[in-house]
Design an enzyme around this catalytic site. Sequence first.
Site, PDB file in Angstrom:
ATOM      1  N   LYS A   1       0.930  -1.207  -0.091  1.00 30.07           N
ATOM      2  CA  LYS A   1       0.049   0.247   0.100  1.00 30.07           C
ATOM      3  C   LYS A   1       1.032   1.250  -0.016  1.00 30.07           C
ATOM      4  O   LYS A   1       0.460   2.248  -0.495  1.00 30.07           O
ATOM      5  CB  LYS A   1      -0.964   0.131   1.360  1.00 30.07           C
TER       6      LYS A   1
ATOM      7  N   GLU B   1      -9.612   6.248   3.117  1.00 32.24           N
ATOM      8  CA  GLU B   1     -10.394   4.975   3.795  1.00 32.24           C
ATOM      9  C   GLU B   1      -9.422   3.956   4.158  1.00 32.24           C
ATOM     10  O   GLU B   1      -8.422   3.735   3.524  1.00 32.24           O
ATOM     11  CB  GLU B   1     -11.516   4.596   2.831  1.00 32.24           C
TER      12      GLU B   1
ATOM     13  N   SER C   1       1.504  -9.708  -0.676  1.00 31.77           N
ATOM     14  CA  SER C   1       1.219  -8.232  -0.664  1.00 31.77           C
ATOM     15  C   SER C   1       1.502  -7.696   0.707  1.00 31.77           C
ATOM     16  O   SER C   1       1.741  -6.493   0.667  1.00 31.77           O
ATOM     17  CB  SER C   1      -0.100  -7.850  -1.164  1.00 31.77           C
TER      18      SER C   1
END
Lengths: 422, 253
Positions: free
Chosen positions: A105, A127, A397
């Site tokens: 991210k 968010e 991830s």
Amino acid sequence: MGGAIDGKTSALVSPAGPVRSALGRFGVYGGRYVPETLMAALEELEAAYNAAKEDAAFQAELAGLLHNYCGRPTPLYYAKRLSEQLGGAKIYLKREDLLHTGAHKINNALGQGLLARRMGKQRIIAETGAGQHGVATATVCALLGMECVVYMGEEDMRRQELNVYRMRLLGAEVRGVSAGSATLKDAISEAMRDWVTNVRTTFYILGSALGAHPYPTMVRDFHRVISIEAKQQILEQEGKLPTAIVACVGGGSNAIGAFYEFLNDKNVQLIGVEAGGRGSAIGDHAARFAKVGGGVPGVLQGTYSYVLQDDAGQIALTHSVSAGLDYASVGPEHAMLHDSGRATYTAATDDEALKAVVTLARTEGILPALESAHAVAEAIILAPTMKKDDVLMVNLSGRGDKDMGILSKELHVSGAKAEVKA
Amino acid sequence: MAIKFDKKPGLVIYLTAGDPDLATTRDIAIAAIDNGADVIELGVPFSDPLADGPVIQRASERAVAKGTRLTDVLGIAKEIRAARPEAGLILFSYLNPVVRMGMKEFAAKAAEAGADGVLLTDMIVEEAGEYLEAMQANKLAPVFLAAPTSPDVRLKAIAENSKGFVYAISRVGITGTQSSLTSDASEIVGRLKRFTTLPIAVGFGVSNAEHVKAVGEFADAAVIGSAIVQLIEKTEPKEAAAAVGRFVAGLRA
């Protein structure tokens, strides 16, 4: 690249009437379906992003921070014991879990944060589902000295409470959202309401390859670095491209980043893994592409894509043990790749993901995030069906530190034993 | 059966259909018309109303929980039309329920129900090709939203593609009541008037007679939504039509 229709903007159309636009379309999917109040901001964002993309100084600053601050390039690691245990393909893990803040991210949060600064916006909203995007955004705001408000569903705050604390420690304000299922979808709606209200001063760092144009294109571009590195790394280590690439798909940001540079390499299979949850009934999973109980094309939160919904067009509730995959729609580029058959989509259940956490932890000493564990679960099924000289790349991830609370509730661990609780 | 604002300012009344129930929504609409509403905006409840503030969010949630569907809303539209042939009637929806039904089928059914027009919250002019064709084929007025943040080039396109009236958003934000109107409201109406002779209705935060009067000084009509939905929320269902009737009657006092 890859047959995707990159973000083209049509001019506003004449009195003869507008035709269906080419605004950020991926095949028929994508587009821009938002309240008019946001349109000026989306146009401003698109122009600023296009300018930044061409700006060598911006790109150099981003690349420098990705390297020195975030730890790129991430390793591509040959998981020897896991491969041997499964007895099929050679499994490689793209270690996005080793990045600063613990997941892919940060690639996107950093890119958008630098863009916000360039645009002169001091107030950031975001968010978050699992909290990884919220943590990444809070981190970037601390780094760049910006105000940060993160919207998070109250259900997600409960199950990812460590990340809530982390965000607050980093100086972000975390605002709980109790509407709907109190998960990612509801957090996005509330962030959009904030953006509509404060659009003149606020930059919305959207965390997945979702939403109105230019977000799906921009977020994908910031994660492309995953497949750019992986392609070079696998060529160095194996002298050939992978047979298949597996990635989990919530909104789809890590998957599109891992797939993108391989889209034109037609022999490389691309496999997205959705959250199969606890069953195939609507409300029990987040498998938008499932043939039974899956989604149909519709509009949610700014984009046209597959959406889990009832036959009256009301958005369905979803369930997954992993907060980051627990979403009713999916990035529009994945919808296009699904329809064209270029990528295939499967699902792993909650139990399969939990078991995959244990398997990877005990064969490789790597604790994956529950989201990423869905990709590992698919690899565990797929690898034994493949040949010994096949190469299976898994995009890992994120790491699982944030999931200790859930894992301790869902898994019974005692000595050599580790079982999913009934 | 037309959108017209005979008295100044005109009154557009928004209702979330199915809150508290469909029959009551119909009765409220009729009471509003009988007490001076020129146009009823019949809101299709949606599970994820991202342009709406807490009041309409709660109403939508209640209506969705009761199982209110787009088909049901079209049903009461037809009843309202039969009961009050002269009133203006607009269907107000987020896009997804319409996409799920199919744009063409929706437009045909809306026309059959006797609606004058449609407003889709998350439909911008650039994406509206299929929508505009369907509206035109069924002689329905597409009403677009214009925002204070919209630059003139967008206002022009919005004005040129709207029929019936243009809905000017009074402020930067989501729906909900407020204590006073901002200067954004008159500013956007002034800019819009350069591009259209259609009536301009001002909504978002228009909550009482004082606001309606203020809107009347620079626009053709006022849209009252959250204040009415909140009144319905606080009132016993069987009293709701009478209460809304009294409230609407007082708006032009």
